[in-house]
Design a protein around this motif. Structure first.
Motif, PDB file in Angstrom:
ATOM      1  N   ILE A   1     -66.984 -54.250   1.608  1.00 38.19           N
ATOM      2  CA  ILE A   1     -65.523 -54.218   1.536  1.00 38.19           C
ATOM      3  C   ILE A   1     -65.017 -53.918   2.944  1.00 38.19           C
ATOM      4  O   ILE A   1     -65.435 -52.935   3.566  1.00 38.19           O
ATOM      5  CB  ILE A   1     -65.033 -53.152   0.544  1.00 38.19           C
ATOM      6  CG1 ILE A   1     -65.514 -53.490  -0.861  1.00 38.19           C
ATOM      7  CG2 ILE A   1     -63.511 -53.056   0.577  1.00 38.19           C
ATOM      8  CD1 ILE A   1     -65.160 -52.452  -1.902  1.00 38.19           C
ATOM      9  N   ILE A   2     -64.131 -54.752   3.472  1.00 39.06           N
ATOM     10  CA  ILE A   2     -63.675 -54.617   4.857  1.00 39.06           C
ATOM     11  C   ILE A   2     -62.948 -53.278   5.028  1.00 39.06           C
ATOM     12  O   ILE A   2     -62.025 -52.956   4.267  1.00 39.06           O
ATOM     13  CB  ILE A   2     -62.756 -55.782   5.233  1.00 39.06           C
ATOM     14  CG1 ILE A   2     -63.544 -57.094   5.185  1.00 39.06           C
ATOM     15  CG2 ILE A   2     -62.150 -55.577   6.617  1.00 39.06           C
ATOM     16  CD1 ILE A   2     -62.721 -58.326   5.492  1.00 39.06           C
ATOM     17  N   PRO A   3     -63.352 -52.480   6.019  1.00 44.45           N
ATOM     18  CA  PRO A   3     -62.714 -51.175   6.235  1.00 44.45           C
ATOM     19  C   PRO A   3     -61.237 -51.309   6.613  1.00 44.45           C
ATOM     20  O   PRO A   3     -60.822 -52.263   7.276  1.00 44.45           O
ATOM     21  CB  PRO A   3     -63.512 -50.575   7.397  1.00 44.45           C
ATOM     22  CG  PRO A   3     -64.797 -51.336   7.422  1.00 44.45           C
ATOM     23  CD  PRO A   3     -64.471 -52.711   6.932  1.00 44.45           C
ATOM     24  N   ILE A   4     -60.450 -50.344   6.175  1.00 38.53           N
ATOM     25  CA  ILE A   4     -59.010 -50.294   6.474  1.00 38.53           C
ATOM     26  C   ILE A   4     -58.767 -49.276   7.586  1.00 38.53           C
ATOM     27  O   ILE A   4     -59.249 -48.148   7.526  1.00 38.53           O
ATOM     28  CB  ILE A   4     -58.213 -49.910   5.215  1.00 38.53           C
ATOM     29  CG1 ILE A   4     -58.250 -51.057   4.209  1.00 38.53           C
ATOM     30  CG2 ILE A   4     -56.779 -49.559   5.558  1.00 38.53           C
ATOM     31  CD1 ILE A   4     -57.523 -50.760   2.923  1.00 38.53           C
ATOM     32  N   HIS A   5     -58.035 -49.715   8.610  1.00 38.38           N
ATOM     33  CA  HIS A   5     -57.664 -48.804   9.695  1.00 38.38           C
ATOM     34  C   HIS A   5     -56.397 -48.025   9.366  1.00 38.38           C
ATOM     35  O   HIS A   5     -56.309 -46.821   9.617  1.00 38.38           O
ATOM     36  CB  HIS A   5     -57.439 -49.589  10.997  1.00 38.38           C
ATOM     37  CG  HIS A   5     -58.642 -50.309  11.490  1.00 38.38           C
ATOM     38  ND1 HIS A   5     -58.585 -51.513  12.162  1.00 38.38           N
ATOM     39  CD2 HIS A   5     -59.969 -50.012  11.393  1.00 38.38           C
ATOM     40  CE1 HIS A   5     -59.808 -51.922  12.463  1.00 38.38           C
ATOM     41  NE2 HIS A   5     -60.662 -51.018  12.002  1.00 38.38           N
ATOM     42  N   ASP A   6     -55.407 -48.712   8.850  1.00 34.88           N
ATOM     43  CA  ASP A   6     -54.098 -48.083   8.656  1.00 34.88           C
ATOM     44  C   ASP A   6     -53.296 -48.910   7.655  1.00 34.88           C
ATOM     45  O   ASP A   6     -53.628 -50.074   7.385  1.00 34.88           O
ATOM     46  CB  ASP A   6     -53.347 -48.010   9.978  1.00 34.88           C
ATOM     47  CG  ASP A   6     -52.173 -47.037   9.938  1.00 34.88           C
ATOM     48  OD1 ASP A   6     -52.046 -46.320   8.927  1.00 34.88           O
ATOM     49  OD2 ASP A   6     -51.392 -47.009  10.899  1.00 34.88           O
TER      50      ASP A   6
END
Length: 500
Positions: free
Chosen positions: A75-80
């Motif tokens: 799952i693509i990491p979320i920065h903000d």
């Protein structure tokens, strides 16, 4: 309303939107440059048509919060995440790759090993989401991003929802992509992780065959096929698909959510095991349907082989052949029952050790000698009877030879009845593979039973299968066992299918 991709080249808060990467039902994804942190990122912004819609804004915020907590590698990491000028956005890691739909268009159907590898990775992402209480509800090739080195990501949780929350689904609105929606999603019932497992099975079907399970040129035809048509067989669409995968995908696409695998990971594990030739024998994924501690063998599952040495039908009952006559009695030692003809210090019927206090040992020895002499005399008589009766005795009656006319024919002898396939009388053949008996079974159902049976292993083995009837639109359990050169499957509503 802003046109699709019209933000390219514009500034969006601290971001410069350089290119449109994709778009979906909830928003658009841009390749962007973060001027504050000096890095390239992917920015997803909510469609302006949803601006001010509290339902969709809440769903979008939920995606940000939920996905940010998962931390699963696929799952693509979320920065903000947040809101800029009244527009909700999601700042994610930029991943170079193409979605699975684009790859299928470019390369066509994948080889089974590559297809299962992609599904295993997506299953890991789904299991993480399901453990967090989230259902994706839109698993499809467009939402699987694959990198150059075949690392897969599941993206677009924009319509994910909590298992116990139905407020965000508007009445009468089916959210998701029709070709991958499970039958229960058309009924307006609460969606569960089983729906995601169904969608993952549909994706695997398409990766293997190059087409969705129920293709159609209209919404009504796709919905009708999904709800009513039998589960398709991938190996019939693409012969390169191993038949062992047919049963796994059939279970993943079962119209009853409770009959599917208990998790996306269990489905992927079964697909891998089938590919390697050892599913479902010894596969623990079968317990996932009913939970821990359930039996590994489920007789209602298409293609499952029974446990080792199961009910093997009439073959277990060998009748008189088990009793080989006098040869079993090799002498007085075997007569250890109530007669007392056992060896010294023999055992009685209850297993107690006993002796005859009145000279029993001597009597036993005498009786043993007499029995031995009797047996020897019988053997001598047998030798004389069979060996010398007709040999050199001039007074013996002349031997009369009876010749079977059929034995003088040049044609080879007919095979024994056990070697000739003998369907039950009254069987009506459908084709060279199957027939029906009793007048209550359709050839279409018989063919489905045949496919389920051969998907479980070689012909000639007893097996319990489950097949779908195109007439009643229900699934039925059939018990199959070999009989006189054919396999007869009985079950359902008095249905009898004969596999030639």
């Amino acid at each position: 309303m802003t046109q699709q991709g019209s933000r390219v080249g514009a500034r969006f808060g601290p971001y410069r939107l350089d290119a449109l990467l994709g778009h979906g039902g909830m928003g658009e994804v841009y390749r962007a440059y973060d001027t504050v942190r000096d890095r390239d990122v992917a920015i997803k912004v909510l469609h302006e048509k949803f601006a001010g819609d509290a339902t969709y804004e809440e769903r979008f915020r939920r995606e940000c919060q939920a996905v940010a907590k998962l931390g699963e590698p696929h799952i693509i990491p979320i920065h903000d995440y947040g809101e800029i000028d009244g527009v909700l956005y999601l700042d994610m890691r930029l991943v170079e790759g193409e979605d699975l739909r684009a790859r299928l268009r470019r390369t066509g159907a994948a080889i089974p090993g590559d297809a299962v590898a992609v599904v295993e990775q997506v299953a890991g992402a789904l299991d993480a989401a399901h453990r967090a209480g989230l259902v994706h509800r839109d698993v499809k090739p467009e939402n699987v991003l694959v990198t150059e080195n075949d690392f897969a990501y599941l993206v677009d949780f924009g319509i994910a929802h909590q298992n116990d929350d139905t407020r965000l689904t508007q009445a009468g609105t089916a959210i998701g992509s029709l070709a991958y929606m499970a039958p229960e999603q058309f009924d307006g019932v609460p969606t569960t992780s089983a729906s995601d497992t169904y969608a993952l099975a549909a994706v695997l079907f398409e990766i293997l065959t190059g087409r969705p399970p129920y293709p159609g040129d209209s919404v009504s035809s796709v919905v009708r096929s999904t709800v009513m048509s039998p589960v398709p067989v991938p190996s019939l669409v693409n012969p390169a698909v191993p038949p062992a995968l047919d049963a796994v995908i059939a279970r993943g696409l079962d119209k009853d959510p409770a009959a599917r695998f208990g998790s996306a990971g269990a489905f992927a594990k079964a697909a891998r095991a089938a590919l390697e030739g050892h599913w479902p024998d010894g596969d623990s994924s079968a317990t996932a349907v009913t939970g821990a501690g359930a039996a590994a063998y489920d007789p209602t599952v298409i293609g499952q082989r029974p446990p080792t040495s199961p009910y093997s039908g009439p073959q277990q009952f060998s009748g008189p052949q088990q009793f080989s006559g006098p040869q079993q009695f090799s002498g007085p030692q075997q007569f250890s029952g109530p007669m007392g003809y056992g060896p010294p210090m023999g055992t009685g019927p209850q297993g107690y050790v006993y002796e005859d206090d009145r000279g029993g040992n001597a009597v036993q020895v005498v009786l043993g000698v007499l029995i031995a002499l009797l047996v020897s005399a019988l053997i001598a008589m047998g030798v004389y009877w069979f060996g010398f009766r007709d040999s050199g005795d001039e007074k013996a009656a002349p031997t009369t030879t009876v010749t079977d006319v059929a034995s003088q024919s040049d044609d080879p002898p007919e095979p024994s009845p056990s070697e000739v396939p003998s369907p039950p009388p009254g069987t009506v053949p459908c084709n060279g593979q199957v027939g029906v008996w009793g007048g209550v079974t359709s050839c279409e159902f018989a063919q489905n039973v045949y496919r389920a049976y051969v998907a479980g292993g070689p012909k000639g083995e007893p097996r319990v299968v489950r097949a779908h009837s195109p007439v009643t639109r229900e699934g039925y359990t059939m018990t199959c066992a070999p009989e006189t050169g054919v396999v007869v499957c009985r079950g359902g509503n008095n249905a009898v299918v004969v596999i030639m």
